[in-house]
Design a protein around this motif. Structure first.
Motif, mmCIF file in Angstrom:
data_model
loop_
_atom_site.group_PDB
_atom_site.id
_atom_site.type_symbol
_atom_site.label_atom_id
_atom_site.label_comp_id
_atom_site.label_asym_id
_atom_site.label_seq_id
_atom_site.Cartn_x
_atom_site.Cartn_y
_atom_site.Cartn_z
ATOM 1 N N PRO C 55 0.805 -1.224 0.000
ATOM 2 C CA PRO C 55 0.000 0.000 0.000
ATOM 3 C C PRO C 55 0.843 1.282 0.000
ATOM 4 C CG PRO C 55 -0.733 -1.524 1.706
ATOM 5 C CD PRO C 55 0.538 -2.066 1.173
ATOM 6 N N GLN C 56 2.068 1.181 0.492
ATOM 7 C CA GLN C 56 2.930 2.367 0.491
ATOM 8 C C GLN C 56 2.989 3.019 -0.898
ATOM 9 O OE1 GLN C 56 3.894 -0.766 1.424
ATOM 10 N NE2 GLN C 56 5.410 -0.721 3.084
ATOM 11 N N LEU C 57 2.822 2.178 -1.940
ATOM 12 C CA LEU C 57 2.979 2.664 -3.310
ATOM 13 C C LEU C 57 2.083 3.857 -3.600
ATOM 14 C CD1 LEU C 57 3.098 -0.767 -5.217
ATOM 15 C CD2 LEU C 57 5.012 0.777 -4.714
ATOM 16 N N ALA C 58 0.855 3.806 -3.127
ATOM 17 C CA ALA C 58 -0.076 4.895 -3.443
ATOM 18 C C ALA C 58 0.429 6.220 -2.881
ATOM 19 C CB ALA C 58 -1.469 4.564 -2.911
ATOM 20 N N VAL C 59 1.094 6.176 -1.715
ATOM 21 C CA VAL C 59 1.658 7.403 -1.148
ATOM 22 C C VAL C 59 2.797 7.913 -2.029
ATOM 23 C CG1 VAL C 59 2.883 8.359 0.839
ATOM 24 C CG2 VAL C 59 1.004 6.726 1.183
ATOM 25 N N LEU C 60 3.650 6.985 -2.435
ATOM 26 C CA LEU C 60 4.812 7.376 -3.230
ATOM 27 C C LEU C 60 4.408 7.982 -4.573
ATOM 28 C CD1 LEU C 60 6.259 5.944 -1.028
ATOM 29 C CD2 LEU C 60 7.459 4.541 -2.676
ATOM 30 N N TRP C 61 3.315 7.486 -5.118
ATOM 31 C CA TRP C 61 2.896 7.913 -6.456
ATOM 32 C C TRP C 61 1.696 8.850 -6.428
ATOM 33 C CZ3 TRP C 61 3.276 2.089 -8.035
ATOM 34 C CH2 TRP C 61 4.617 1.776 -8.296
ATOM 35 N N ALA C 62 1.429 9.435 -5.272
ATOM 36 C CA ALA C 62 0.264 10.330 -5.153
ATOM 37 C C ALA C 62 0.317 11.389 -6.246
ATOM 38 C CB ALA C 62 0.252 10.980 -3.776
ATOM 39 N N GLY C 63 -0.793 11.529 -6.956
ATOM 40 C CA GLY C 63 -0.832 12.523 -8.024
ATOM 41 C C GLY C 63 -0.445 11.963 -9.370
#
Ligand code: CA
Ligand code: CA
Lengths: 480, 177, 480
Positions: C55-63
């Motif tokens: 789930p960390q991925l969504a934070v890293l790729w926000a936007g």
């Protein structure tokens, strides 16, 4: 016929009949090839001062012997003398002085099993190293790895079998031949600590032995050993700069090798470091233990038919990768120590610093485990990189916490002092370098000289194999 | 005693059935090639092409044939017994397609080869064999305590890449008639 | 005789005579074995939702699109459909809408070279992807890797040769046959970006093309590509949470493989992923490209004579090592983004945050480069571990700075919010998930359907090879 007799002589193990089996020269007449190749470990004589190469080390080891003097390993020919010469062993003036215990001799000489057998293991492990200065005088030799009578491979010290049993592994005796070709090395090339053991000698005197012990009860991994030490509450020293209770890792060469691809596939230490060598029609194990990159045609090529340059370049790239992570982790650990010192200075309490020191202790343990056996970058490249990365993560976690602690005490943007040379780093670590050297030189001019005199008189000294042994150290470069 | 003789009879019956099958399949698969010493006989079966091609390009191609490594050389009886057993196994495997692309030598086969390596390279292996003798292991005594010559001499004689379909240049081998 | 004819057919390349070479089924009659094995890439149909896994991925790729939908790769059979289905490509309503450019088709279909040759490369690279929805309808197939006439290996898209030249490497034409067995894969399994190029069409209209370009001018390393992007001033997106200008790495599979031991020793992609296979006495390349651990007997055993379980365990251990460092770096990067957001909230300026964002940008680049091609842990275990360790070092450096910045603005002991599930992380990233899915479903019910109708009418659609192709995605699990 004569040739046939030669063959038989060469391939059957004569019973070694001499009395002084700890003197390797006595084995020469039975095993001339092994002996003369063994003697050539003398060729690897260069001293590489690691404190010059990586000055951060002195900060990490502040308050411990290693901050005084630490070199890369060289040939077995020098093992004993390097133990005597290192500033770590100090300058004893009689049998009872000297900072180090008898245990320090354990991996340096075939006189050790002899004395253990004579005096008993616990007596051997009691007292200061100077106690045996006049008796332990021969460097690693035939009797370190071979049975005194049959010349079979043999583990001569009990600490290895105890550790194997603790780890649930077969003892030396029960191991395969191929594993024995590792285990003789694992007598020494392993992480250890000195376990305190109370005992009572035959006269009823209470004594404390410091017994060489391998932390293998939870497996041969960095995690397993850390758990072992934490469970038994062991700490090697308190870092003088940061007050952190530190674990020292020493050369877990065997343990890491086991995780590497060669270890996994059953290639043994001897396969690479003692490659078979052909002389005439005889093939024997080359006893000049050295860097196998010097003997690639025999050490690597039978298994890897490939041009040496290419293979060497592949090995070198492994070194570069390791070195990059090595520097990162070491730098951050050194900074963490110095930043902790600053925090202490401005009033941070031990309680505040507890989580920081926990991180540093664990991080430094990981880092040391990965690099203490210098060649782990080749023996186990992936495990080494993993461990270094985790070490750095922990160091950085400590540093994140430290910014907070410092800020709380009103310090912002603190930058640790410079530790970019051996001198600067040793100054930070409070090492009285000149004094140590002077004391050592005094010891070498007096007590050490006596030791060899006594040993020679007793017939224990293998004079032939002390030739040119004392020409180099990190601190005397003008003796030759 | 009684069990023993029943066994004996069963064995004889089994042998006769086996013999009939053997002749049949030996015919299908040209298994008589096992009676020859000529390596080309082995590639009557294309599945041996890989080993042929690799051997052909090895240092052993000049003087050493397949059977000199793979069959017992010490006595006549063992040799022909081995030929029969192998011929049978390989014929069976070939006929019924039970082999895998990356064939591997059987334990028994390895035992024989190792013996042959040692017998040709006697003097140079004497140190190894005597080292091994010291740690004689009765569980696995045939290949010097589990160590095979080709653990180190990995590419002797069949090279590094060896699969029915993977070895380079083994397609044309069949033409060597 | 018949057998002999078969042999000749098989060993000489027939000239493929059909007209519609982008339809793989047309090749079937010439190359039935390759065709039917190629079709089996259909068997690898499972969708693994990476945003659920990590789930960390969504934070890293926000936007950025990847925060909406991102899966592990599956069989080539699904390549085209997955491009159409991913929420990243949005829900176009006509030829001019849709967030993504035409470039997104490039690695999904043999219709691409056909259209590039017909319309010109720059025209192809101009406009939105919906522009070609009715023409690019066949998944990766024969014409992606083979010459249309001779069936020789062929690179059909010009971007690879341009990159090879920039890197100073031989072009496809000049490469060895073994290297060609890699280079056809390197058309797609490489890191890329879309380079903006202004051009004027034949009617004098000024247009901007977004051209698939590989950042290889400074070498095929993570460092080289970073330098390339920084030199040309490229940024893929601004992270919505932290305002950091981010570089996205996409599957540098070929680049990393080159640093691994198999790449170094000249083992090619096709050796493992398309092992030679036997049918009767015919030998051909297995075109069911898949995870070679499914075909170890043909993919590994010819070189590694060892039991499969042991070898698989060795591979698995590599995965575990990678995963440990993967999680560390990803976690710290995610925290760094969220801590930066906090700093912005409490008034930190862009100037104060510049060094922090520099660290995050570089750290995230390293991390992504190491993991974006999922199997790099096997293709190049050491390089992958090294890069992940450096990524984490940079993330932690950002976090050290952030504690200071936050403290300056009066915030102590800030702990980033929880991002431990896909839902939580997408919420932090501001992804309107339900809305995106609804729009996509609408698109699939209308425009997408039309595309295939047109394509079928034009004779471009390979109906046989669309069977069951649209049964799975990360967001519709109830269609079967
Ligand atoms: Ca220790
Ligand atoms: Ca990119």
């Amino acid at each position: 016929n004569e040739r046939e007799q030669e063959r038989i002589d060469l391939t059957t193990s004569p019973v070694v009949k001499q009395e002084v089996k700890h003197k390797s020269s006595e084995w020469a007449r039975y095993y001339p090839r092994q002996y003369s190749s063994w003697k050539k470990t003398k060729e690897s004589s260069e001293i590489i001062d690691m404190l010059e190469e990586k000055p951060q080390l002195a900060v990490l080891w502040a308050g411990y012997g290693f901050a005084k003097d630490y070199n890369a390993p060289r040939g077995h020919y020098y093992a004993l003398q390097d133990n005597v010469n290192t500033l770590r062993t100090g300058a004893p003036t009689d049998a009872k002085t000297g900072p180090m215990p008898t245990a320090c001799w354990t991996c340096k000489s075939p006189d050790v099993p002899r004395i253990q057998e004579r005096d008993g293991e616990l007596e051997y492990f009691t007292g200061k190293w100077a106690k045996y200065g006049h008796e332990i005088v021969n460097t690693i030799g035939c009797a370190s790895c071979h049975d005194n009578n049959t010349a079979e491979l043999q583990v001569r010290v009990p600490h290895l079998d105890r550790a194997l049993v603790a780890a649930g592994l077969p003892t030396f005796e029960d191991s395969t031949h191929q594993e024995k070709r590792n285990l003789v090395c694992a007598q020494c090339h392993v992480e250890y600590y000195f376990k305190k053991e109370k005992w009572t000698d035959k006269d009823g005197v209470e004594k404390v032995a410091k017994v060489v012990t391998l932390p293998w009860a939870n497996g041969l991994t960095v995690e397993g050993a850390e758990k072992y030490y934490n469970d038994v509450g062991h700490t090697d020293f308190k870092n003088k700069i940061s007050g952190t209770p530190i674990l020292k890792a020493q050369h877990p060469g065997y343990e890491l090798y086991k995780t590497g691809i060669h270890g996994q596939k059953g290639v043994s230490c001897a396969d690479c470091h003692m490659p078979y060598t052909q002389e005439g029609s005889v093939k024997y194990s080359d006893h000049q233990l050295q860097n196998p990159l010097n003997t690639m045609d025999r050490s690597c090529m039978p298994c890897h038919r490939q041009d040496e340059k290419t293979l060497e370049a592949i090995v070198h790239r492994k070194y570069e990768r390791k070195d990059q992570l090595h520097e990162l982790a070491m730098d951050n650990l050194a900074k963490a120590h110095l930043e902790t010192a600053k925090a202490m200075e401005v009033g941070a309490t031990d309680e505040e610093l507890k989580p920081v020191r926990d991180d540093i202790r664990s991080g430094q343990w990981y880092w040391d485990y990965a690099v203490a056996s210098h060649p782990s970058f080749f023996h186990a490249p992936e495990e080494t990189l993993r461990i270094l990365a985790v070490a750095n993560e922990k160091a950085q976690n400590a540093r994140i916490k430290l910014v907070g602690v410092l800020a709380k005490h009103g310090v912002m943007n603190y930058a640790a002092p410079d530790f970019s040379t051996k001198e600067k780093a040793q100054a930070l670590a409070g090492v009285p370098y000149e004094k140590l050297v002077a004391e050592k030189e005094a010891f070498k001019a007096t007590l050490e000289k006596e030791w060899y005199k006594i040993a020679e008189k007793n017939g224990d000294l293998d004079k032939e194999n002390r030739k040119d042994v004392d020409l180099e150290s990190s601190y005397f470069n003008n003796r030759k | 005693m009684k069990e023993k003789s029943t066994l004996k009879i069963l064995a004889i019956i089994a042998f006769i059935i086996a013999a009939i099958f053997f002749v049949y399949m030996a015919y299908i698969a040209k298994a008589w090639s096992y009676l020859s010493k000529d390596p080309k006989a082995c590639i009557n079966c294309h599945v041996m092409n890989t080993q042929y091609a690799t051997w052909q390009h090895s240092s052993h191609a000049r003087d050493v044939t397949c059977v000199e490594c793979h069959l017992p050389t010490d006595n006549f009886f063992d040799k022909y017994k081995a030929k029969a057993v192998d011929g049978w196994n390989h014929t069976l495997a070939f006929t019924f397609n039970t082999y895998e692309p990356a064939m591997r030598i059987s334990d028994d086969g390895a035992k024989r080869v190792q013996k042959n390596c040692i017998s040709c390279h006697e003097s140079i292996t004497s140190t190894l064999t005597s080292n091994a003798d010291k740690y004689h292991n009765f569980k696995d005594d045939y290949v010097a305590n589990g160590r095979k010559c080709w653990d180190c001499h990995k590419e002797v004689p069949h090279g590094k890449v060896r699969g029915l379909t993977t070895t380079p240049h083994n397609l044309g081998v069949k033409e060597v008639k």
